[in-house]
Each structure stands twice: as C-alpha cells, then as structure tokens.
Write an enzyme that holds these catalytic residues in place. Structure first.
Site, mmCIF file in Angstrom:
data_model
loop_
_atom_site.group_PDB
_atom_site.id
_atom_site.type_symbol
_atom_site.label_atom_id
_atom_site.label_comp_id
_atom_site.label_asym_id
_atom_site.label_seq_id
_atom_site.Cartn_x
_atom_site.Cartn_y
_atom_site.Cartn_z
ATOM 1 N N HIS A 1 0.804 -1.236 -0.020
ATOM 2 C CA HIS A 1 0.049 -0.062 -0.188
ATOM 3 C C HIS A 1 0.784 1.139 -0.081
ATOM 4 O O HIS A 1 0.900 2.115 0.962
ATOM 5 C CB HIS A 1 -0.935 -0.147 1.101
ATOM 6 C CG HIS A 1 -2.201 -0.827 0.876
ATOM 7 N ND1 HIS A 1 -2.905 -1.160 2.008
ATOM 8 C CD2 HIS A 1 -2.629 -1.567 -0.018
ATOM 9 C CE1 HIS A 1 -3.990 -1.985 1.492
ATOM 10 N NE2 HIS A 1 -3.862 -2.268 0.205
ATOM 11 N N HIS B 1 -10.543 -9.667 -6.510
ATOM 12 C CA HIS B 1 -10.785 -8.182 -6.464
ATOM 13 C C HIS B 1 -9.509 -7.504 -7.173
ATOM 14 O O HIS B 1 -8.556 -8.159 -7.677
ATOM 15 C CB HIS B 1 -10.741 -7.809 -4.821
ATOM 16 C CG HIS B 1 -9.875 -7.302 -4.015
ATOM 17 N ND1 HIS B 1 -9.893 -6.221 -3.446
ATOM 18 C CD2 HIS B 1 -8.398 -7.679 -3.854
ATOM 19 C CE1 HIS B 1 -8.479 -5.751 -2.746
ATOM 20 N NE2 HIS B 1 -7.750 -6.871 -3.176
ATOM 21 N N GLU C 1 -7.549 -5.082 -6.733
ATOM 22 C CA GLU C 1 -6.421 -4.256 -6.259
ATOM 23 C C GLU C 1 -5.308 -4.620 -7.032
ATOM 24 O O GLU C 1 -5.191 -5.670 -7.515
ATOM 25 C CB GLU C 1 -6.123 -4.384 -4.597
ATOM 26 C CG GLU C 1 -5.254 -3.489 -4.231
ATOM 27 C CD GLU C 1 -5.290 -3.092 -2.587
ATOM 28 O OE1 GLU C 1 -6.042 -4.037 -1.909
ATOM 29 O OE2 GLU C 1 -4.831 -2.224 -2.204
ATOM 30 N N ASP D 1 -2.294 -5.195 -6.545
ATOM 31 C CA ASP D 1 -1.431 -6.461 -6.261
ATOM 32 C C ASP D 1 -1.749 -7.865 -6.960
ATOM 33 O O ASP D 1 -1.075 -8.820 -7.081
ATOM 34 C CB ASP D 1 -0.925 -6.663 -4.748
ATOM 35 C CG ASP D 1 -2.108 -6.637 -3.973
ATOM 36 O OD1 ASP D 1 -3.254 -6.235 -4.202
ATOM 37 O OD2 ASP D 1 -2.163 -7.272 -2.697
ATOM 38 N N HIS E 1 -11.241 -6.838 1.993
ATOM 39 C CA HIS E 1 -11.337 -5.551 2.535
ATOM 40 C C HIS E 1 -11.583 -4.420 1.836
ATOM 41 O O HIS E 1 -11.651 -3.373 2.286
ATOM 42 C CB HIS E 1 -9.802 -5.332 3.209
ATOM 43 C CG HIS E 1 -9.031 -5.565 2.111
ATOM 44 N ND1 HIS E 1 -8.287 -4.179 1.925
ATOM 45 C CD2 HIS E 1 -8.259 -6.140 1.264
ATOM 46 C CE1 HIS E 1 -7.118 -4.136 1.136
ATOM 47 N NE2 HIS E 1 -7.494 -5.412 0.401
ATOM 48 N N ASP F 1 -7.970 -11.881 0.090
ATOM 49 C CA ASP F 1 -6.869 -11.110 1.063
ATOM 50 C C ASP F 1 -7.234 -11.791 2.533
ATOM 51 O O ASP F 1 -6.189 -11.902 3.358
ATOM 52 C CB ASP F 1 -7.027 -9.909 1.024
ATOM 53 C CG ASP F 1 -6.657 -9.224 -0.164
ATOM 54 O OD1 ASP F 1 -5.392 -9.693 -0.690
ATOM 55 O OD2 ASP F 1 -6.866 -7.916 -0.606
ATOM 56 N N TYR G 1 -1.436 -8.523 9.706
ATOM 57 C CA TYR G 1 -2.193 -8.177 8.563
ATOM 58 C C TYR G 1 -3.672 -8.025 9.023
ATOM 59 O O TYR G 1 -4.318 -7.022 8.463
ATOM 60 C CB TYR G 1 -2.142 -9.638 7.796
ATOM 61 C CG TYR G 1 -2.789 -9.358 6.354
ATOM 62 C CD1 TYR G 1 -1.925 -8.982 5.312
ATOM 63 C CD2 TYR G 1 -4.044 -9.566 5.868
ATOM 64 C CE1 TYR G 1 -2.384 -8.822 3.807
ATOM 65 C CE2 TYR G 1 -4.743 -9.624 4.797
ATOM 66 C CZ TYR G 1 -4.020 -9.054 3.810
ATOM 67 O OH TYR G 1 -4.296 -8.778 2.646
HETATM 68 FE FE1 FEO Z 1 -6.254 -6.158 -1.261
HETATM 69 FE FE2 FEO Z 1 -4.012 -8.278 -1.587
HETATM 70 O O1 FEO Z 1 -4.970 -6.704 -2.081
#
Ligand code: FEO
Length: 397
Positions: free
Chosen positions: A25, A81, A83, A85, A149, A168, A196
């Site tokens: 992030h 999702h 994001e 990564d 998340h 995640d 985490y």
């Molecule tokens: Fe919410 Fe691992 O990205």
C-alpha cells in the site's frame, strides 16, 4: 523463476514469491518477511486462473505460466478483487489471450476499468450463490466478501477438492517457500497473520463474525483455505478461523502501550515514569514503550490492538503536537480500535496546547480518554511525576 507448486488435486500455485518486497500500500505497510501474490491454476476440463500478480512482476508471471501451459488453454480468469497486487498482470495477460472471460463482482468491474480503462474485457459479473461449472464434476461457488477488505472482494469454493480461495482474508505478508502454513515458521506466520488482520482488516472487524457465520451456513466442507498472500491453511479445524473470530472481538490482553515522541527528552522521561508506575501498580501488566518517530507504526499498531490502554505523549511544538504523533494518531484512527482507554502527556515551553490536542485527537480516534494527564513546563519535575500515579490508576481502572 518460480515454478508451479502443487496445492491439491489439479490445483497449482503459480504466483510470485516476493522476497524483496519492503512495503505494501505504497509505504503504508511495512514488510519484514517478504510476501507473495498468490495466483492459482485449476486444470480440470476447463482451465481456470485465479488472480494474477502485481504489475512489476507481470513478465516473470506470464513467462512462468507459458512454461506450464499454453495460455490459450485458459478458459476463464477469476479476479477476486481489483487491487493492483492481484490484477496488475491482467492487462499484459489479456493482451496475449484477449476475450478470455473474467469472473468478478460488479464492483471489481468498476475497479478494473477505473485502473486500466474500458478495454472491452469480457466480464462475467458474479454474486454470492453463483457457480461456474469447470468440468469433471467440479464447480466454483462464489461468495461475495464485500468490505473484506474492499467493496469488490469475493472468494470462491472449489467443490471436489474443497478449497476456499479466500482472497486477502486469512492472508499474511510472508514469503514462505514451504507454501503451507503448517510447514512455515509458526512464530513468523502468526505474527504476520495478526499484523495483517490489524493493519488491513481491523477497520472492518464488525463484519467478520457475520461473514464467518454466512460461510458456516453454506456448509462447505472446507479442507483448505488458500488466501491471496502468504501460506495456505490446510490443518483442520482451521486455527486461522478461530483466530479471526477471536480477533474480530478485539478483546485485549493485560497490556499497555506507551507511545511518544520527544524534542529534548522531557516527554521521554514522562513516558518511562508511566512505564515504571504501571509495573509498580500492576506487576503482571505487560508494558511496551515506543518512540513513535523511530518505531514501525504497523508493528506498534499490532501491539496497540492487543492492549487494553495506551498512553500517548508529545511535546507542544508550534501550537500543536509533533508531526510524527499527528500522523501516528491519524493512522490509529483509520484502524478503528474500540474499547481502549487512553491518556495524554507531554512537555511544553511556551503555549502548551499539546496535551489538550492529544486528548482531542485520541478521542476522535475512538479511544476512551481519561482526564488525568501530565503536562510539564520545560522539563518534568517532582510535581509532574507526582501526577503519574493518578494517571496510571485511572488508565488501569
Ligand atoms: Fe487487497 Fe492483496 O490486495
């Protein structure tokens, strides 16, 4: 190069083991034990790819995948999702296999089109209860994981092999070549799982018991939980599910964190006086002291999460508190801790607003702030230290 690793049945791990990753992030999450972006290949009558990896690794990811299969054999890609990564390699992959169906939530379409533009990708929007038949009698059953998340998160259950691809949730930023949680270093594994949870999922902790209950009601015979980061859980009953249920309650240990920054060591002296007084009044209470400007905030927040109270110190500086403490409190606020007491302390030389500002910002961050405080002119003296026992008594009450 990372070759495929066998997970179970016809499922392989084909992700990226990211030993070099130092932050996540942006720089908001510290990484001390590497991480992984887990991608899974399911080869039944249909060939399914679950998620990809972060953009900088797209070349390695795709070249590795090409050594395993003809990319044209991929019948569908699951995007749990959007994001970056996990979706970063998607544009390059789809350039090789345009038109491949992408299964994801409606929110994930927004996320992917927002990040990569409207490229006419072949989206198939799914919601909880939807299924994808992948042949050989097996199906993927989708479960929306909204706000665990991000709004677009989802998971899916692979029947037959009974694997929950949990996204995640239940993950850890932890690079482990052993792949499975039971083979990993347990101290690191559980520390990273908790870190985490605290730094990624705690703001949404209230949703977790409901989601666990919802998944429980589906009566899925889960034999493996394969998250998107870190090790895969395969030992039943799954300790990570028990831990998530426990962590979601946010019940603290008998622990207090003292966090401060200091200009000329006066505020530091108060911090250590509070530490000594806690040990005097309550010898069994664990006390941890952190210099905010010099301590990793994600690690400290993991300790705050486990604490029943905190004491935060800053000198007054230019009609405010130190910028390091302002940033630290803003981060604490974002994690939405609940049910924790807080006290403020600090030195001042001229205007002296620091302690009142600390109390206000601690309250805004969701802490139950006690009135007792230590506000010391120039350097703490006898009168100031005399206030410490009352502060500690109220903090521990
Ligand atoms: Fe919410 Fe691992 O990205």
């Amino acid at each position: 190069m990372h070759m495929r690793k066998h997970v179970k049945g016809n499922v392989s791990w084909v992700g990226y083991l990211d030993w070099e990753l130092e932050t996540f992030h942006g720089d908001d999450y510290s990484i001390f034990h590497g991480s992984s972006q887990n991608s899974y290949l399911i080869e039944e009558e249909k060939t399914i790819l679950v998620d990809t990896v972060w953009g900088p690794h797209h070349h390695t990811f795709i070249e590795n995948l090409k050594q395993e299969i003809d990319l044209k054999k991929i019948d569908a890609i699951i995007v749990n999702h959007g994001e970056a990564d996990h979706s970063g390699a998607l544009p390059a992959l789809l350039a090789e296999i345009p038109g491949t169906p992408i299964y994801c939530t409606a929110m994930a379409v927004k996320s992917l089109e927002g990040q990569y533009g409207k490229q006419g990708w072949n989206f198939h929007v799914v919601k909880t209860g939807d299924e994808l038949d992948i042949g050989n009698g097996k199906k993927l059953q989708f479960v929306e994981m909204r706000m665990l998340h991000w709004p677009d998160s989802m998971a899916e259950f692979l029947t037959g092999d009974n694997i929950l691809f949990s996204m995640d949730a239940f993950g850890q930023h932890y690079a482990t070549s052993e792949l499975f949680a039971d083979l990993a270093d347990q101290n690191v594994l559980w520390h990273e799982a908790l870190k985490y949870f605290v730094n990624i999922l705690n703001p949404f902790a209230a949703l977790i018991p409901r989601k666990l209950e919802e998944i429980g009601k589906l009566n899925l015979p889960i034999e493996m939980i394969a998250p998107s980061h870190g090790a895969i859980w395969r030992e039943k009953p799954f300790p990570i599910l028990e831990k998530y249920a426990e962590w979601a309650k946010g019940e603290p240990k008998d622990q207090v964190v003292i966090a401060y920054d200091t200009m000329w060591n006066g505020t530091k002296k108060i911090a250590h006086a509070i530490e000594a007084e806690i040990k005097r009044q309550s010898p069994s209470t664990v006390v941890k002291v952190y210099h905010i400007a010099k301590s990793d905030k994600n690690e400290v927040m993991t300790e705050v999460f486990q604490s029943r109270a905190i004491a935060v110190g800053s000198p007054t500086a230019i009609n405010d508190i130190l910028a390091s403490v302002t940033g630290w409190l803003a981060f604490a606020k974002s994690l939405k801790f609940k049910g924790k007491k807080a006290a403020a302390f600090g030195c001042y030389g001229w205007s002296g607003e620091g302690v009142a500002i600390l109390q206000k910002r601690l309250a805004e961050a969701g802490f139950d702030v006690i009135d007792e405080n230590v506000k010391s002119l120039w350097n703490p003296g006898e009168e100031d230290f005399a206030k410490v026992p009352e502060l500690v008594k109220a903090l521990l009450a």
